[in-house]
Design a protein around this motif. Structure first.
Motif, PDB file in Angstrom:
ATOM      1  N   THR A 111       0.845  -1.189   0.000  1.00  0.00           N
ATOM      2  CA  THR A 111       0.000   0.000   0.000  1.00  0.00           C
ATOM      3  C   THR A 111       0.883   1.244   0.000  1.00  0.00           C
ATOM      4  OG1 THR A 111      -0.011   0.093   2.404  1.00  0.00           O
ATOM      5  CG2 THR A 111      -1.736  -1.241   1.345  1.00  0.00           C
ATOM      6  N   PRO A 112       0.289   2.422  -0.230  1.00  0.00           N
ATOM      7  CA  PRO A 112       1.087   3.649  -0.115  1.00  0.00           C
ATOM      8  C   PRO A 112       1.770   3.781   1.242  1.00  0.00           C
ATOM      9  CG  PRO A 112      -0.960   4.120  -1.262  1.00  0.00           C
ATOM     10  CD  PRO A 112      -1.061   2.696  -0.789  1.00  0.00           C
ATOM     11  N   SER A 113       1.097   3.370   2.320  1.00  0.00           N
ATOM     12  CA  SER A 113       1.722   3.426   3.647  1.00  0.00           C
ATOM     13  C   SER A 113       2.929   2.501   3.711  1.00  0.00           C
ATOM     14  CB  SER A 113       0.711   3.040   4.721  1.00  0.00           C
ATOM     15  OG  SER A 113      -0.294   4.014   4.857  1.00  0.00           O
ATOM     16  N   ALA A 114       2.791   1.294   3.166  1.00  0.00           N
ATOM     17  CA  ALA A 114       3.898   0.345   3.175  1.00  0.00           C
ATOM     18  C   ALA A 114       5.078   0.880   2.375  1.00  0.00           C
ATOM     19  CB  ALA A 114       3.435  -0.997   2.607  1.00  0.00           C
ATOM     20  N   ARG A 115       4.790   1.475   1.220  1.00  0.00           N
ATOM     21  CA  ARG A 115       5.859   2.025   0.397  1.00  0.00           C
ATOM     22  C   ARG A 115       6.557   3.187   1.119  1.00  0.00           C
ATOM     23  NH1 ARG A 115       6.068   0.294  -4.708  1.00  0.00           N
ATOM     24  NH2 ARG A 115       4.337  -1.000  -5.450  1.00  0.00           N
ATOM     25  N   ARG A 116       5.782   3.974   1.808  1.00  0.00           N
ATOM     26  CA  ARG A 116       6.364   5.095   2.551  1.00  0.00           C
ATOM     27  C   ARG A 116       7.354   4.591   3.593  1.00  0.00           C
ATOM     28  NH1 ARG A 116       6.943  10.524   1.743  1.00  0.00           N
ATOM     29  NH2 ARG A 116       7.193  11.583   3.734  1.00  0.00           N
ATOM     30  N   LEU A 117       6.962   3.562   4.322  1.00  0.00           N
ATOM     31  CA  LEU A 117       7.842   2.999   5.345  1.00  0.00           C
ATOM     32  C   LEU A 117       9.060   2.339   4.717  1.00  0.00           C
ATOM     33  CD1 LEU A 117       5.175   1.489   7.758  1.00  0.00           C
ATOM     34  CD2 LEU A 117       6.588   3.520   8.134  1.00  0.00           C
ATOM     35  N   ALA A 118       8.859   1.648   3.607  1.00  0.00           N
ATOM     36  CA  ALA A 118       9.987   1.012   2.932  1.00  0.00           C
ATOM     37  C   ALA A 118      10.985   2.053   2.436  1.00  0.00           C
ATOM     38  CB  ALA A 118       9.491   0.151   1.769  1.00  0.00           C
ATOM     39  N   GLU A 119      10.487   3.136   1.887  1.00  0.00           N
ATOM     40  CA  GLU A 119      11.371   4.199   1.404  1.00  0.00           C
ATOM     41  C   GLU A 119      12.174   4.820   2.542  1.00  0.00           C
ATOM     42  OE1 GLU A 119       8.747   6.917  -0.474  1.00  0.00           O
ATOM     43  OE2 GLU A 119       8.387   5.639  -2.239  1.00  0.00           O
ATOM     44  N   ARG A 120      11.557   4.939   3.717  1.00  0.00           N
ATOM     45  CA  ARG A 120      12.207   5.591   4.839  1.00  0.00           C
ATOM     46  C   ARG A 120      13.169   4.659   5.590  1.00  0.00           C
ATOM     47  NH1 ARG A 120      10.894  10.090   7.971  1.00  0.00           N
ATOM     48  NH2 ARG A 120      10.165  10.864   5.954  1.00  0.00           N
ATOM     49  N   PHE A 121      12.802   3.389   5.737  1.00  0.00           N
ATOM     50  CA  PHE A 121      13.539   2.520   6.665  1.00  0.00           C
ATOM     51  C   PHE A 121      14.233   1.322   6.024  1.00  0.00           C
ATOM     52  CE2 PHE A 121      10.143   4.485   9.275  1.00  0.00           C
ATOM     53  CZ  PHE A 121      10.956   5.209  10.132  1.00  0.00           C
ATOM     54  N   TRP A 122      14.026   1.082   4.749  1.00  0.00           N
ATOM     55  CA  TRP A 122      14.734  -0.016   4.075  1.00  0.00           C
ATOM     56  C   TRP A 122      15.912   0.524   3.284  1.00  0.00           C
ATOM     57  CZ3 TRP A 122      10.612  -3.684   1.457  1.00  0.00           C
ATOM     58  CH2 TRP A 122       9.926  -4.382   2.453  1.00  0.00           C
ATOM     59  N   PRO A 123      17.037  -0.168   3.263  1.00  0.00           N
ATOM     60  CA  PRO A 123      17.336  -1.363   4.054  1.00  0.00           C
ATOM     61  C   PRO A 123      17.417  -1.018   5.539  1.00  0.00           C
ATOM     62  CG  PRO A 123      18.932  -1.070   2.266  1.00  0.00           C
ATOM     63  CD  PRO A 123      18.161   0.218   2.398  1.00  0.00           C
ATOM     64  N   GLY A 124      16.960  -1.941   6.384  1.00  0.00           N
ATOM     65  CA  GLY A 124      17.032  -1.691   7.811  1.00  0.00           C
ATOM     66  C   GLY A 124      16.132  -2.598   8.618  1.00  0.00           C
ATOM     67  N   PRO A 125      16.101  -2.384   9.933  1.00  0.00           N
ATOM     68  CA  PRO A 125      15.440  -3.317  10.855  1.00  0.00           C
ATOM     69  C   PRO A 125      13.941  -3.070  11.015  1.00  0.00           C
ATOM     70  CG  PRO A 125      16.562  -1.641  12.110  1.00  0.00           C
ATOM     71  CD  PRO A 125      16.880  -1.363  10.672  1.00  0.00           C
ATOM     72  N   LEU A 126      13.217  -3.007   9.906  1.00  0.00           N
ATOM     73  CA  LEU A 126      11.770  -2.850   9.953  1.00  0.00           C
ATOM     74  C   LEU A 126      11.112  -3.933   9.104  1.00  0.00           C
ATOM     75  CD1 LEU A 126       9.386  -1.019  10.953  1.00  0.00           C
ATOM     76  CD2 LEU A 126       9.414  -0.038   8.644  1.00  0.00           C
ATOM     77  N   THR A 127      10.299  -4.760   9.758  1.00  0.00           N
ATOM     78  CA  THR A 127       9.513  -5.776   9.060  1.00  0.00           C
ATOM     79  C   THR A 127       8.125  -5.215   8.816  1.00  0.00           C
ATOM     80  OG1 THR A 127      10.733  -7.605  10.070  1.00  0.00           O
ATOM     81  CG2 THR A 127       8.550  -8.103   9.181  1.00  0.00           C
ATOM     82  N   ILE A 128       7.710  -5.209   7.555  1.00  0.00           N
ATOM     83  CA  ILE A 128       6.406  -4.684   7.163  1.00  0.00           C
ATOM     84  C   ILE A 128       5.449  -5.849   6.928  1.00  0.00           C
ATOM     85  CG2 ILE A 128       5.151  -3.392   5.403  1.00  0.00           C
ATOM     86  CD1 ILE A 128       7.716  -1.776   4.936  1.00  0.00           C
ATOM     87  N   VAL A 129       4.389  -5.896   7.717  1.00  0.00           N
ATOM     88  CA  VAL A 129       3.369  -6.928   7.570  1.00  0.00           C
ATOM     89  C   VAL A 129       2.287  -6.385   6.650  1.00  0.00           C
ATOM     90  CG1 VAL A 129       1.651  -8.345   8.764  1.00  0.00           C
ATOM     91  CG2 VAL A 129       3.862  -7.868   9.848  1.00  0.00           C
ATOM     92  N   ALA A 130       2.162  -7.011   5.480  1.00  0.00           N
ATOM     93  CA  ALA A 130       1.240  -6.525   4.453  1.00  0.00           C
ATOM     94  C   ALA A 130       0.381  -7.669   3.943  1.00  0.00           C
ATOM     95  CB  ALA A 130       2.030  -5.892   3.305  1.00  0.00           C
ATOM     96  N   VAL A 163       0.621  -2.906   8.239  1.00  0.00           N
ATOM     97  CA  VAL A 163       0.113  -1.785   7.434  1.00  0.00           C
ATOM     98  C   VAL A 163      -1.215  -2.118   6.772  1.00  0.00           C
ATOM     99  CG1 VAL A 163       2.422  -0.879   6.994  1.00  0.00           C
ATOM    100  CG2 VAL A 163       1.419  -2.533   5.393  1.00  0.00           C
ATOM    101  N   THR A 164      -1.888  -3.159   7.256  1.00  0.00           N
ATOM    102  CA  THR A 164      -3.144  -3.559   6.604  1.00  0.00           C
ATOM    103  C   THR A 164      -4.344  -2.760   7.079  1.00  0.00           C
ATOM    104  OG1 THR A 164      -3.498  -5.321   8.247  1.00  0.00           O
ATOM    105  CG2 THR A 164      -2.321  -5.915   6.223  1.00  0.00           C
ATOM    106  N   GLY A 165      -4.207  -2.031   8.174  1.00  0.00           N
ATOM    107  CA  GLY A 165      -5.312  -1.220   8.675  1.00  0.00           C
ATOM    108  C   GLY A 165      -5.257   0.196   8.146  1.00  0.00           C
ATOM    109  N   SER A 166      -6.117   1.040   8.698  1.00  0.00           N
ATOM    110  CA  SER A 166      -6.175   2.431   8.243  1.00  0.00           C
ATOM    111  C   SER A 166      -4.940   3.212   8.664  1.00  0.00           C
ATOM    112  CB  SER A 166      -7.432   3.117   8.798  1.00  0.00           C
ATOM    113  OG  SER A 166      -7.460   3.033  10.223  1.00  0.00           O
ATOM    114  N   THR A 167      -4.308   2.804   9.762  1.00  0.00           N
ATOM    115  CA  THR A 167      -3.049   3.405  10.204  1.00  0.00           C
ATOM    116  C   THR A 167      -2.088   2.291  10.575  1.00  0.00           C
ATOM    117  OG1 THR A 167      -3.831   3.560  12.498  1.00  0.00           O
ATOM    118  CG2 THR A 167      -4.150   5.490  11.074  1.00  0.00           C
ATOM    119  N   PRO A 168      -0.779   2.487  10.399  1.00  0.00           N
ATOM    120  CA  PRO A 168       0.195   1.450  10.750  1.00  0.00           C
ATOM    121  C   PRO A 168       0.125   1.115  12.237  1.00  0.00           C
ATOM    122  CG  PRO A 168       1.204   3.111   9.361  1.00  0.00           C
ATOM    123  CD  PRO A 168      -0.132   3.652   9.762  1.00  0.00           C
ATOM    124  N   ALA A 169       0.222  -0.176  12.553  1.00  0.00           N
ATOM    125  CA  ALA A 169       0.168  -0.630  13.944  1.00  0.00           C
ATOM    126  C   ALA A 169       1.444  -1.396  14.264  1.00  0.00           C
ATOM    127  CB  ALA A 169      -1.050  -1.523  14.163  1.00  0.00           C
TER     128      ALA A 169
END
Length: 208
Positions: free
Chosen positions: A84-103, A183-189
């Motif tokens: 999602t756009p939220s997931a992409r935003r987090l990936a752009e900011r924190f990847w590569p790095g210690p953030l696992t995105i559940v999508a 990131v599957t909800g309306s806001t990241p949890a």
């Protein structure tokens, strides 16, 4: 050496040999010990159901638990999940790095990666791990017995898992596990806190 083959990566030649050996083992369907950018992990080819089953057996982990997938780039993540756009935003900011995105998992994602509707994906900030993930998405779980402590050294992993045929030694890895965010909800949890704090995740959206 006690508890399996521990391959050094101190020199460029050793590193190349260790990565090649790990790739060969993964292609044969064997789990390997790997140094992620957080802690040592046990890795298997995400497309190989039998190899992933071996991971669960090694860890004595309940079969219903999901397993995270490490990728070499964003395109590899997109073969497994809907970003999602939220997931992409987090990936752009924190990847590569210690953030696992559940999508949300793609309909054609391998069923053996978990029975749920989501998959956790991460692009690790470690050159060795990225090179190994060049094989394709890797199912990776911390190198510990279920609920136990994760060794901070490759030799510790070898001692804990004496049947593991190969462990890549990336030096001490005493770090905390990755932050996990859904990131599957309306806001990241945030499902698990790590070095990427909830505040940092919120800050990533302030300048949208």
């Amino acid at each position: 050496m006690t508890g399996g083959r521990v391959l050094s990566t101190r020199t460029l030649e050793q590193r190349e040999n260790a990565v090649d050996a790990a790739l060969s083992a993964l292609r044969r369907g064997e789990p390997v010990g790997v140094p992620t950018d957080t802690v040592y992990g046990l890795a298997a080819d995400a497309a190989d159901a039998d190899a992933i089953q071996q991971l669960f057996e090694l860890k004595e982990r309940p079969a219903e638990r999901s397993i995270a997938v490490l990728v070499a780039d964003l395109a590899a993540a997109e073969t497994l999940v809907e970003l999602t756009p939220s997931a992409r935003r987090l990936a752009e900011r924190f990847w590569p790095g210690p953030l696992t995105i559940v999508a949300a998992r793609r309909s054609d994602a391998p069923a053996h990666l978990g029975a749920g509707a989501t998959i956790g994906v991460r692009l690790p900030g470690d050159d060795i791990m990225q090179a190994i993930a060049g094989l394709g998405p890797l199912a990776v779980t911390s190198a510990n017995l279920h609920g136990g402590r994760t060794p901070s050294t490759a030799q510790g992993v070898a001692d804990l898992f004496p049947t593991l045929s190969l462990i890549v030694d990336g030096g001490p890895r005493p770090g905390a596990p990755s932050t996990v965010v859904d990131v599957t909800g309306s806001t990241p949890a945030v499902l698990r806190e790590g070095s990427v704090t909830p505040q940092k995740i919120l800050d990533a959206f302030h300048d949208i």
